[in-house]
Design a protein around this motif. Structure first.
Motif, short mmCIF file in Angstrom:
data_model
loop_
_atom_site.label_atom_id
_atom_site.label_comp_id
_atom_site.label_asym_id
_atom_site.label_seq_id
_atom_site.Cartn_x
_atom_site.Cartn_y
_atom_site.Cartn_z
N ASP A 86 0.87 -1.18 0.00
CA ASP A 86 0.00 0.00 0.00
C ASP A 86 0.91 1.23 0.00
OD1 ASP A 86 -2.01 1.88 0.30
OD2 ASP A 86 -2.36 1.43 2.42
N SER A 92 -5.81 0.84 1.49
CA SER A 92 -6.30 -0.15 0.53
C SER A 92 -5.32 -0.24 -0.63
CB SER A 92 -7.70 0.20 0.04
OG SER A 92 -7.69 1.44 -0.63
N SER A 94 -4.62 -0.39 -4.58
CA SER A 94 -5.15 -0.01 -5.89
C SER A 94 -4.68 -1.00 -6.95
CB SER A 94 -4.66 1.39 -6.25
OG SER A 94 -3.25 1.36 -6.44
N LEU A 118 -9.96 -7.15 -9.12
CA LEU A 118 -10.55 -5.91 -8.61
C LEU A 118 -12.06 -5.90 -8.83
CD1 LEU A 118 -8.04 -3.08 -9.53
CD2 LEU A 118 -8.82 -3.70 -7.25
N ALA A 122 -13.12 -5.92 -5.08
CA ALA A 122 -13.07 -4.53 -4.59
C ALA A 122 -14.48 -4.00 -4.34
CB ALA A 122 -12.35 -3.64 -5.59
N SER A 129 -10.43 -0.51 -5.09
CA SER A 129 -9.23 -0.96 -4.39
C SER A 129 -9.59 -2.10 -3.45
CB SER A 129 -8.60 0.21 -3.62
OG SER A 129 -9.51 0.73 -2.68
#
Length: 176
Positions: A86, A92, A94, A118, A122, A129
């Protein structure tokens, strides 16, 4: 009382707080209520179940204080790794951070695969993220399926030929 031998006193204290029904064991439901991501969302059911199963030596669907202590150590290791990847310290991971994490972990995965993860894991937003719980879940599943693949890929060529039932057996024995 005092922590049993081999159990970190802090883990013992937390175990007592999490064991809401005073059964001497932590269930998936109790674990879920005890663990939070950086955005204060609780850990998801799938990740909690994966972790309980990993530390449940009796196959009872719950863990004792020793399993809980080992689980907390396991989560802390993943949290340290998560924080390392991170890069912007947002709490979070990405898309670009996920790509870097996979690369540094030794996985040669396409950007399309990271996008797929993702999309699947996510929270829905304009800038999706991954939270810590889903990062742990993805990495555990990736490791497990990679291990299963390597058992079949004896020549380490990156390809295997297997029947549909062999594939299903790999998935069921590693993921469920």
């Amino acid at each position: 009382g005092n922590a049993p031998p081999g159990v970190d006193p802090e883990a013992f204290s937390w175990f007592q707080a999490v064991d809401a029904d005073r059964s001497g064991y932590i269930s998936v439901k109790e674990l879920k209520q005890a663990l939070v991501n950086s955005n204060w969302s609780t850990f998801n059911d799938e990740t909690c179940l994966l972790m309980i199963n990993m530390f449940d030596k009796t196959r009872s669907g719950r863990i004792d204080v020793y399993g809980f202590s080992a689980l907390l150590h396991f989560i802390q290791q993943w949290k340290n790794l998560f924080q390392q990847y991170d890069r912007d310290q947002s709490g979070s991971i990405s898309f670009s951070e996920l790509q870097q994490a996979f690369s540094q972990m030794g996985y040669n995965l396409s950007p399309q695969f990271s996008q797929l993860l993702l999309a699947r894991y996510a929270q829905r937003s304009s800038n999706p993220s991954i939270q810590l719980d889903r990062f742990i879940q993805i990495c555990m599943q990736l490791q497990s399926t990679t291990d299963a693949f390597r058992e079949k890929d004896t020549g380490l060529v990156g390809n295997v030929r297997l029947s549909y039932e062999d594939f299903l057996t790999m998935v069921v024995t590693r993921m469920m």
